[in-house]
Motif scaffolding. Structure first.
Motif, PDB file in Angstrom:
ATOM      1  N   LEU A  17     -24.663  27.308  20.048  1.00 41.31           N
ATOM      2  CA  LEU A  17     -24.422  26.132  19.214  1.00 41.31           C
ATOM      3  C   LEU A  17     -23.684  25.048  19.992  1.00 41.31           C
ATOM      4  O   LEU A  17     -22.976  25.349  20.950  1.00 41.31           O
ATOM      5  N   ASP A  18     -23.812  23.807  19.536  1.00 41.54           N
ATOM      6  CA  ASP A  18     -23.048  22.742  20.184  1.00 41.54           C
ATOM      7  C   ASP A  18     -21.580  22.860  19.789  1.00 41.54           C
ATOM      8  O   ASP A  18     -21.207  23.674  18.938  1.00 41.54           O
ATOM      9  N   GLU A  19     -20.744  22.048  20.412  1.00 47.23           N
ATOM     10  CA  GLU A  19     -19.292  22.156  20.232  1.00 47.23           C
ATOM     11  C   GLU A  19     -18.870  21.965  18.775  1.00 47.23           C
ATOM     12  O   GLU A  19     -18.062  22.728  18.248  1.00 47.23           O
ATOM     13  N   THR A  20     -19.413  20.954  18.115  1.00 51.30           N
ATOM     14  CA  THR A  20     -19.046  20.683  16.722  1.00 51.30           C
ATOM     15  C   THR A  20     -19.379  21.867  15.826  1.00 51.30           C
ATOM     16  O   THR A  20     -18.568  22.265  14.978  1.00 51.30           O
ATOM     17  N   VAL A  23     -16.934  24.791  16.439  1.00 48.35           N
ATOM     18  CA  VAL A  23     -15.639  24.577  15.781  1.00 48.35           C
ATOM     19  C   VAL A  23     -15.775  24.879  14.287  1.00 48.35           C
ATOM     20  O   VAL A  23     -14.962  25.610  13.706  1.00 48.35           O
ATOM     21  N   ALA A  24     -16.801  24.321  13.662  1.00 43.57           N
ATOM     22  CA  ALA A  24     -17.001  24.544  12.231  1.00 43.57           C
ATOM     23  C   ALA A  24     -17.155  26.029  11.926  1.00 43.57           C
ATOM     24  O   ALA A  24     -16.535  26.555  10.984  1.00 43.57           O
ATOM     25  N   PRO A  58      -7.242  30.592  24.228  1.00 45.45           N
ATOM     26  CA  PRO A  58      -8.598  30.623  23.691  1.00 45.45           C
ATOM     27  C   PRO A  58      -8.664  31.525  22.452  1.00 45.45           C
ATOM     28  O   PRO A  58      -8.089  32.623  22.447  1.00 45.45           O
ATOM     29  N   ILE A  59      -9.361  31.062  21.426  1.00 43.32           N
ATOM     30  CA  ILE A  59      -9.608  31.877  20.234  1.00 43.32           C
ATOM     31  C   ILE A  59     -11.105  31.899  19.949  1.00 43.32           C
ATOM     32  O   ILE A  59     -11.829  30.963  20.306  1.00 43.32           O
ATOM     33  N   TRP A  60     -11.531  32.962  19.302  1.00 46.16           N
ATOM     34  CA  TRP A  60     -12.930  33.114  18.920  1.00 46.16           C
ATOM     35  C   TRP A  60     -13.008  33.556  17.468  1.00 46.16           C
ATOM     36  O   TRP A  60     -12.085  34.194  16.952  1.00 46.16           O
ATOM     37  N   PRO A  61     -14.154  33.271  16.813  1.00 48.28           N
ATOM     38  CA  PRO A  61     -14.303  33.660  15.409  1.00 48.28           C
ATOM     39  C   PRO A  61     -14.651  35.140  15.208  1.00 48.28           C
ATOM     40  O   PRO A  61     -14.439  35.668  14.116  1.00 48.28           O
ATOM     41  N   PHE A 105     -13.210  28.564  20.562  1.00 45.94           N
ATOM     42  CA  PHE A 105     -14.539  29.129  20.853  1.00 45.94           C
ATOM     43  C   PHE A 105     -15.110  28.670  22.194  1.00 45.94           C
ATOM     44  O   PHE A 105     -16.176  28.054  22.256  1.00 45.94           O
ATOM     45  N   PRO A 106     -14.412  28.974  23.299  1.00 44.91           N
ATOM     46  CA  PRO A 106     -14.971  28.605  24.603  1.00 44.91           C
ATOM     47  C   PRO A 106     -16.213  29.430  24.946  1.00 44.91           C
ATOM     48  O   PRO A 106     -16.296  30.616  24.616  1.00 44.91           O
TER      49      PRO A 106
END
Length: 125
Positions: A17-20, A23-24, A58-61, A105-106
């Motif tokens: 996915l793109d950056e936006t 993030v969402a 860094p954090i991830w979902p 979400f890097p």
């Protein structure tokens, strides 16, 4: 895979996915599952720096996307689940002391966003 994780094919799709959208998706997952993921071992968590030499956490979902980004780099490291309320109550004050921001979400060393602690707190609430 833990009960609040996702299958690898879904994680690979999210990484594209793109950056936006990343993030969402991160904030949707935190709201839905009540947790976020960091990377580290029993004694330490992974921090990075940006071009301006800011310390970033860094954090991830989900654990699977964190694993896809980091697995195999250092023996013994793994995805670490942090409940959102614990992150707000305990981690944010420590990050403030450490003068760190949050890398959301890097993927392949590209952050979806870098948020100050105030921005992160505001988005989470």
């Amino acid at each position: 895979m833990t009960s609040d994780d996702i299958p690898r094919p879904e994680a690979e799709q999210l990484r594209g996915l793109d950056e936006t959208a990343r993030v969402a998706r991160t904030f949707e997952a935190i709201a839905d599952r009540g947790a976020l993921w960091v990377w580290g071992d029993e004694g330490d968590v992974l921090f990075t720096e940006d071009a301006r030499r800011r310390n970033l956490l860094p954090i991830w979902p989900y654990a699977t996307v964190a694993r896809l980004e980091n697995e195999g780099e250092v023996d013994g490291e793994h995805a670490i689940r942090i409940p959102a309320d614990v992150f707000l109550r305990e981690w944010l004050p420590q990050l403030e002391e450490d003068d760190a921001d949050i890398a959301v979400f890097p993927v392949e060393e590209r952050n979806a966003a870098v948020l100050t602690l105030a921005e992160f707190r505001s988005r989470l609430r």
